[in-house]
Structures are given as C-alpha cells and as structure tokens.
Motif scaffolding. Structure first.
Motif, mmCIF file in Angstrom:
data_model
loop_
_atom_site.group_PDB
_atom_site.id
_atom_site.type_symbol
_atom_site.label_atom_id
_atom_site.label_comp_id
_atom_site.label_asym_id
_atom_site.label_seq_id
_atom_site.Cartn_x
_atom_site.Cartn_y
_atom_site.Cartn_z
ATOM 1 N N LYS A 17 0.822 -1.215 0.000
ATOM 2 C CA LYS A 17 0.000 0.000 0.000
ATOM 3 C C LYS A 17 0.851 1.257 0.000
ATOM 4 O O LYS A 17 1.958 1.255 0.528
ATOM 5 C CB LYS A 17 -0.889 0.017 1.262
ATOM 6 N N GLU A 18 0.277 2.345 -0.530
ATOM 7 C CA GLU A 18 0.965 3.632 -0.470
ATOM 8 C C GLU A 18 0.204 4.592 0.429
ATOM 9 O O GLU A 18 -0.913 4.982 0.131
ATOM 10 C CB GLU A 18 1.110 4.234 -1.878
ATOM 11 N N GLY A 19 0.838 4.961 1.530
ATOM 12 C CA GLY A 19 0.172 5.864 2.480
ATOM 13 C C GLY A 19 0.725 7.270 2.446
ATOM 14 O O GLY A 19 0.056 8.216 2.831
ATOM 15 N N CYS A 20 1.992 7.407 2.022
ATOM 16 C CA CYS A 20 2.578 8.750 2.057
ATOM 17 C C CYS A 20 3.503 9.015 0.881
ATOM 18 O O CYS A 20 3.680 10.155 0.481
ATOM 19 C CB CYS A 20 3.348 8.960 3.358
ATOM 20 N N ALA A 59 3.439 1.749 5.071
ATOM 21 C CA ALA A 59 2.376 0.941 4.453
ATOM 22 C C ALA A 59 2.919 0.182 3.245
ATOM 23 O O ALA A 59 2.369 -0.841 2.847
ATOM 24 C CB ALA A 59 1.205 1.821 4.037
ATOM 25 N N GLY A 118 -6.972 -1.949 8.249
ATOM 26 C CA GLY A 118 -6.178 -2.901 7.490
ATOM 27 C C GLY A 118 -5.163 -2.301 6.542
ATOM 28 O O GLY A 118 -4.387 -3.027 5.922
ATOM 29 N N PHE A 119 -5.130 -0.988 6.433
ATOM 30 C CA PHE A 119 -4.250 -0.388 5.429
ATOM 31 C C PHE A 119 -2.782 -0.498 5.835
ATOM 32 O O PHE A 119 -1.906 -0.605 4.984
ATOM 33 C CB PHE A 119 -4.627 1.079 5.200
ATOM 34 N N CYS A 120 -2.528 -0.519 7.132
ATOM 35 C CA CYS A 120 -1.149 -0.680 7.599
ATOM 36 C C CYS A 120 -0.766 -2.146 7.704
ATOM 37 O O CYS A 120 0.409 -2.466 7.903
ATOM 38 C CB CYS A 120 -0.979 -0.045 8.980
ATOM 39 N N THR A 121 -1.764 -3.028 7.634
ATOM 40 C CA THR A 121 -1.554 -4.420 8.026
ATOM 41 C C THR A 121 -0.503 -5.167 7.186
ATOM 42 O O THR A 121 0.377 -5.804 7.763
ATOM 43 C CB THR A 121 -2.899 -5.179 8.048
ATOM 44 N N PRO A 122 -0.572 -5.109 5.848
ATOM 45 C CA PRO A 122 0.461 -5.835 5.098
ATOM 46 C C PRO A 122 1.876 -5.409 5.503
ATOM 47 O O PRO A 122 2.758 -6.259 5.701
ATOM 48 C CB PRO A 122 0.158 -5.464 3.642
ATOM 49 N N LEU A 143 3.436 3.125 10.631
ATOM 50 C CA LEU A 143 2.388 3.856 11.341
ATOM 51 C C LEU A 143 1.071 3.102 11.262
ATOM 52 O O LEU A 143 0.731 2.533 10.232
ATOM 53 C CB LEU A 143 2.177 5.240 10.729
ATOM 54 N N CYS A 144 0.343 3.108 12.377
ATOM 55 C CA CYS A 144 -1.033 2.629 12.369
ATOM 56 C C CYS A 144 -1.857 3.735 12.998
ATOM 57 O O CYS A 144 -1.548 4.203 14.081
ATOM 58 C CB CYS A 144 -1.197 1.343 13.178
ATOM 59 N N ARG A 145 -2.904 4.163 12.303
ATOM 60 C CA ARG A 145 -3.701 5.274 12.800
ATOM 61 C C ARG A 145 -4.923 4.763 13.574
ATOM 62 O O ARG A 145 -5.595 5.521 14.239
ATOM 63 C CB ARG A 145 -4.110 6.117 11.595
ATOM 64 N N CYS A 146 -5.211 3.449 13.458
ATOM 65 C CA CYS A 146 -6.438 2.923 14.062
ATOM 66 C C CYS A 146 -6.242 2.225 15.401
ATOM 67 O O CYS A 146 -7.006 2.432 16.323
ATOM 68 C CB CYS A 146 -7.117 1.926 13.127
ATOM 69 N N LYS A 159 -7.669 -8.669 4.821
ATOM 70 C CA LYS A 159 -6.760 -7.577 5.180
ATOM 71 C C LYS A 159 -5.367 -8.082 5.526
ATOM 72 O O LYS A 159 -4.381 -7.442 5.172
ATOM 73 C CB LYS A 159 -7.359 -6.743 6.312
ATOM 74 N N TYR A 198 -9.003 -1.714 -1.641
ATOM 75 C CA TYR A 198 -9.183 -0.281 -1.403
ATOM 76 C C TYR A 198 -9.311 0.357 -2.788
ATOM 77 O O TYR A 198 -8.878 -0.234 -3.785
ATOM 78 C CB TYR A 198 -7.984 0.275 -0.627
ATOM 79 N N LEU A 256 -4.809 6.369 7.215
ATOM 80 C CA LEU A 256 -3.601 5.920 6.507
ATOM 81 C C LEU A 256 -3.788 5.809 4.990
ATOM 82 O O LEU A 256 -2.826 5.909 4.243
ATOM 83 C CB LEU A 256 -3.117 4.580 7.078
ATOM 84 N N PRO A 288 -4.892 7.438 1.699
ATOM 85 C CA PRO A 288 -5.334 8.690 1.079
ATOM 86 C C PRO A 288 -6.535 8.434 0.166
ATOM 87 O O PRO A 288 -6.691 7.342 -0.385
ATOM 88 C CB PRO A 288 -4.118 9.138 0.266
ATOM 89 N N PHE A 313 -12.348 8.237 10.607
ATOM 90 C CA PHE A 313 -12.394 9.062 11.823
ATOM 91 C C PHE A 313 -13.187 10.362 11.642
ATOM 92 O O PHE A 313 -12.919 11.358 12.313
ATOM 93 C CB PHE A 313 -10.970 9.375 12.320
ATOM 94 N N ARG A 318 -0.542 12.109 -0.266
ATOM 95 C CA ARG A 318 -0.805 12.497 1.125
ATOM 96 C C ARG A 318 -1.053 14.011 1.219
ATOM 97 O O ARG A 318 -1.930 14.476 1.942
ATOM 98 C CB ARG A 318 0.381 12.077 2.005
ATOM 99 N N ARG A 326 -13.559 12.363 15.359
ATOM 100 C CA ARG A 326 -13.643 11.673 16.646
ATOM 101 C C ARG A 326 -13.977 12.555 17.843
ATOM 102 O O ARG A 326 -13.128 13.264 18.370
ATOM 103 C CB ARG A 326 -12.309 10.970 16.923
#
Ligand code: FES
Ligand code: FES
Lengths: 165, 427
Positions: free
Chosen positions: A38-41, A48, A106-110, A139-142, B19, B26, B184, B186, B237, B266, B349
């Motif tokens: 995944k791409e988070g940033c 991710a 689940g986005f951070c999970t892999p 990072l995990c945000r959840c 997951k 996604y 996480l 985008p 959130f 991001r 939140r």
C-alpha cells in the motif's frame, strides 16, 4: 530508457524490461498488480509500502527498481503461498494478527505483517522492545499499536510451535 | 436468563482475512480496461477571484479533458448541512486547497504534469483567518453577509448572583489546535458507466447514501442512476464524511464514457478533507469555600474554515459538554461556529466534545489549588452520580460509574486520599 532487470520476487525469478528509475511500489502495484503493498505517504514516513529485500524491510516507495537487481523481494502475497505449501490457510503471523484483534482498517496491516516477518525470521523469541523496534517504521492510525505488539508476540509462539511439530 | 449468544463472545471480523493477506480492495487497488486518470487542481490562495484558462493544458499530449465549473451538468455544489462547497470554484476561491479543475489524461503522471499548464489567474481579496475577527461586523465575509453559522446558548440558574457567592473565581482562555485525521489510506476512487447508463463510483466513504444524493444533484441525474460502492476504507475518523473524489470522478466518467480513477497523494489528502475544529474557549468558573462548583460561564468559538460541513452539530456538542461531567447549578454557555478562509473543519472523533475537557479540567485544577483542596477530591465531590441533574436538564437515572473510575485511576497512579470507594455517594 528501459533496461533489463533481474530479481527474485516471492521466490520466483523475474526478468523485466523497465525504466530503472521507476519506484518499486509502482512496479509491484501498477505493472504486476500485486496491490497488497500500500501507499500511504510516498515519502518513507508510514511504512504501508513495506516489503522485504534480502531479509531486511524497506519502504518500496523509496526504492528504485535499479536497486533490486539480483535481490530477493518479498511482498505480502508471498506469505499466503508459504502457508499453502504447508497446507495452512494463513501464515502464523497473519493468523496471529487476526487472533489478537490487531486488524482494523487494514491499510497498515500488510506492512506490519512484513515488518513482523523480517523480525521473526531472524529472531524467534523477540522481547517487547525488539518487537516495538521492529514496527517503529510502520504507522497505524487505528489500533494504537498495543494489539499489534501482542500479535507479534503470539506469532512468535505459533512459529515456535510450528517448528517443533 | 438465557446466556447471550453474542455478548461475551469474540467474533472474527469478516474482512480480517482479506486484510492480513493484502487482498482487501481499497479504491486505489482497482484497475479497469480503458481507464483514464484524473488530477485535481486546487487553489493556492485563501480568498481570491479567479479566472481559469485551460487551453494550453488541453493541448498537452495525453490529456483527454480538463473539467471546470462550466462543465458541471447539474448544480455546482455540495455539502452535508449547507450546499456551501462548489464542485469546482466558479468565480471565487474561499480557502487554500479548494478544487478548481480536474485534468484527465491517459496516465496519472501526465495528468499531474498537464495540471501545471492550467493557468489560474488570482485577484486576491482580503481574507479572514481568525474566527474571533470573522465575527466582527466589518470583517471580510466568506459566504453571504455574516460569518456566524450557528450560536448555541445554554442557561441555568442565575449566573451573576452565583459568581457573587463564590469564594474563588478562575478566568482563563484556552485554544485547541487544528488536527488532521491522517487516516492511513489517502482518498482514491474509480467511476465508470454501466451498460444501462448508471454512473457507479467506487470509493472509501463513510456516507454512501449521502454521496449518492450529492452526486445525483451535481450531475443533474435521478438517484437511481447513481450507484456508490464502498470499498475497503483505510481509516476515516470523520474525515470521509464530506465529498472529495466522488463528483469529480462521476462527472468525468459521464462525460467521457470511460472509467476514471484518481488517487490523492498524502499532500492532496490533507488539502481535500475536513479537519478538527480549533476552539477558542473563554472560561470563568467559580466555587464555594468547601469546593462545590457553583457557577460556570463559557464562550466557545469554533473555526469552521471556508465550509460549514458539520459545524452546527460540532459546536452544539462542544456547548453541551462544556461543563464536563460535573454538577454546576449556575451555567451560561455560548458556542459559535464561524466561517473563515482557513481549511474547513468538520467531523472528527468526538465531534466537539474532545476539545472542551482541556478547558473545564484545567479550571478545576486551578480552583483546587486556590482552595487548597486535593484535585481528585474536588472532582469526586462534584462529579455526576446517579440522580444528578445535568446543565442541559437531564436527570441521570441509570449507571454513572464516574466515581469508581476516578478512584480506580487515582489508586493506579499512586494517589492517596480519604475517599472510600464502597461508600454510597449521594448526589
Ligand atoms: S508509502 Fe512508503 S513509507 Fe509511506
Ligand atoms: S489498522 Fe488502520 S492504520 Fe492500522
């Protein structure tokens, strides 16, 4: 300017013609459709996009494919193959993440699972600090991390038991 | 009683396996044949009149279309409470990051490069960036002729007389900051046209049913021609309650008859969605000599930025919770939601209830210090119990385990005090 690049992906030797300045994450997702990464940033902050290269975790958003020549790349998709070979549905780390309730969005999970794998492949009985350090780039945000740490602890137990059998 | 088949039993979450294996889909994981890619051009000024020239961008190789306000087939607006967002800014931008155009090209890379060729001419207008300033008569107006979106009032008892009776009165001002949800994943999405003409949008959203209405209205199509499919959602959130990618994708797919995809970076994600309301909180709290909280006055000003989003609900909640979980017989609370030219704020939140504790709790600490009372005991003395009457007029009749919670927490951190947790505490 495409170049020939040879590497090993999830146990399979690959030979591709591609622009060496392509990011590894784009090769995996856009070209090979391995979308578990995944791409988070896109800038090495979130983890991710974690993959394992020659046993060490790397952010695939910061790796150019010229850097994977003759290397072994492992993505999340490899773990299922590994499990299937043993006749299991899931890799013990994946099972542990489910059992510990460590999965939310689940986005951070892999990425988390791969960081855990890189740790447990080298160190079958990590202590709490080693576990924390192993996911310090993810990072995990959840979840708030506690359950992820627990999952890695449980995974280490599962894998040790597996080894004995 | 029959044992519950649900309570006390851990259920496996149905999407957990997908997951952990990386198979969960996604929106950015979707690739369709004949698909094209869109990139959003956003304002770089907080308040300005604009003129858009897309000729050069349209000539760029690989560019298929550049959509702007004039291309919107229905109403050029959306918004959960008020329609105060434009799909694409038509004449004015009201914040940095507001969408101006959507460039569609054969690759994401081309769309991004061509976006630089869309010329946006800005005629800068005075901006208002502080909600306290924005409330004033002569401030620049963001929408219409007043920036005040909402005013919530709560009154109990006689506040003036009550402060006279207090032994201590503490007055302070508190400010909370603007916060991003930073989920996480985008924003991303894909839209395509089905055989029967239905416009389908696949995206990670918290509100598929709202999205459908908003897309239908903006496209000028009946609801039954719009379908929203919620993919796996990579965290939200509250930050996925407002429209981001949906209408742009749907419009482009409708016009082009091809699947259209977008994935925000991001940075774009930060620009596209709401934030937590920064609150400016002016508090005056008074207590009697024995530590009884007796009077509280608060003025809470919430910065809604350029759009209302859920401002009314958020500032109402901030006002309702402003006194905290304490019995205070004399109350005067005013909370306001105010437009500014800042990034817009909305659900996150806690919805306004998360910001006020830093004010009401620090007020109590200060009172405890001045009266030389233990800060935990003053809370135990004043906190809600079964039978308490809240400032909003509700009698708490069921379980109120706050006393036990405070005692347990205090013991955990090694606090010594004289309260006995087994003692029946009367309101
Ligand atoms: S996407 Fe690579 S570190 Fe975040
Ligand atoms: S589960 Fe959502 S970011 Fe970790």
């Amino acid at each position: 300017m495409n170049e020939q690049i040879r590497f090993n992906l999830n146990g399979k030797d690959m030979e591709i013609q591609a622009d060496p300045s392509m990011r590894l994450i784009d090769l995996l997702r856009d070209e090979l459709r391995l979308t578990g990464t995944k791409e988070g940033c896109g800038e090495g902050e979130c983890g991710a996009c974690t993959v394992i290269i020659d046993g060490i975790t790397a952010n695939s958003c910061l790796v150019l494919i010229s850097q994977i020549r003759d290397k072994k790349v492992t993505t999340i998709e490899a773990l299922e193959q590994e499990a299937l070979k043993k006749g299991d549905e899931l890799h013990p780390i994946q099972q542990a993440f489910i059992d510990a309730g460590a999965v939310q969005c689940g986005f951070c999970t892999p990425g988390m699972v791969l960081s855990a794998k890189a740790l447990l492949d080298h160190n079958s009985s990590p202590d709490e600090n080693e576990i924390k350090r192993s996911i310090s780039g993810n990072l995990c945000r959840c979840t708030g991390y506690k359950k992820i740490e627990k999952a890695i602890q449980i995974a280490s137990d599962y894998m040790k038991k597996d080894g004995v059998e | 009683m029959k044992p519950s088949i649900t309570i006390g039993k851990s259920e496996l979450r149905i999407d957990a396996k997908d997951k952990v294996t990386g198979k969960a889909v996604y929106p950015s994981d979707i690739y369709l044949d004949n698909m094209v890619y869109g990139y959003t051009i956003r304002s770089t000024m907080p308040h300005a009149e604009i003129k858009v020239d897309k000729i050069e961008a349209l000539a760029y190789p690989g560019v298929i279309a550049v959509f702007t306000a004039e291309d919107v087939t229905g109403e050029n607006h959306h918004g959960v409470l008020f329609k105060d967002h434009e799909v694409f800014c038509s004449k004015k931008v009201r914040r940095v990051g507001e969408p101006i155009a959507f460039v569609v090209a054969d690759t994401m890379d081309t769309a991004r490069k061509a976006a630089k060729l869309v010329k946006v001419a800005y005629n800068e207008l005075p901006a208002v960036l502080d909600p306290r300033e924005a409330m004033k008569e002569n401030s620049p107006k963001v929408h219409g002729d007043s920036n005040i979106i909402y005013h919530y009032k709560l009154r109990t008892g006689d506040i003036e007389e009550a402060f006279q009776k207090c032994e201590v009165v503490v007055e302070n001002t508190y400010e909370s900051s603007m916060v991003d949800h930073a989920f996480l994943q985008p924003e991303a999405g894909v839209a395509y046209i089905e055989e029967d003409g239905t416009v389908t949008i696949v995206t990670a959203t918290q509100y598929p049913h709202y999205d459908r209405e908003e897309v239908a209205e903006a496209l000028g199509l009946p609801h039954n021609k719009i379908k929203i499919l919620t993919s796996a959602v990579g965290g939200a959130f509250g930050g996925r309650e407002d429209i981001t990618v949906q209408i742009h994708l749907a419009l482009a797919a409708l016009k082009l008859g091809r699947p259209v995809k977008t994935t925000y970076t991001r940075e774009e994600s930060f620009q596209a969605h709401s934030k937590r309301h920064p609150l400016y909180m002016k508090y005056k709290t008074g207590a009697l000599k024995d530590g009884t909280l007796y009077a509280m006055e608060a003025e809470i000003i919430g910065d809604s930025g350029a759009h209302a989003s859920w401002a009314i609900n958020v500032l109402r909640k901030a006002g309702v919770h402003a006194a905290g979980p304490y019995c205070i017989p004399n109350i005067k609370i005013d909370s306001y939601a105010v437009y500014t030219n800042n990034p817009f704020t909305g659900a996150m939140r806690g919805f306004g209830a998360a910001q006020v504790p830093m004010a009401h709790e620090q007020q109590i600490d200060e009172i405890a210090r001045r009266l030389n009372i233990n800060p935990i005991e003053i809370r135990l003395k004043n906190c809600f119990k079964v039978g308490s009457l809240t400032a909003t007029g509700q009698t708490l009749e069921e379980s109120v385990p706050l006393t036990d919670t405070i005692i347990k927490a205090a013991k955990e951190i090694g606090y010594e005090f004289s309260y006995d947790s087994n003692e029946e505490v009367q309101p």
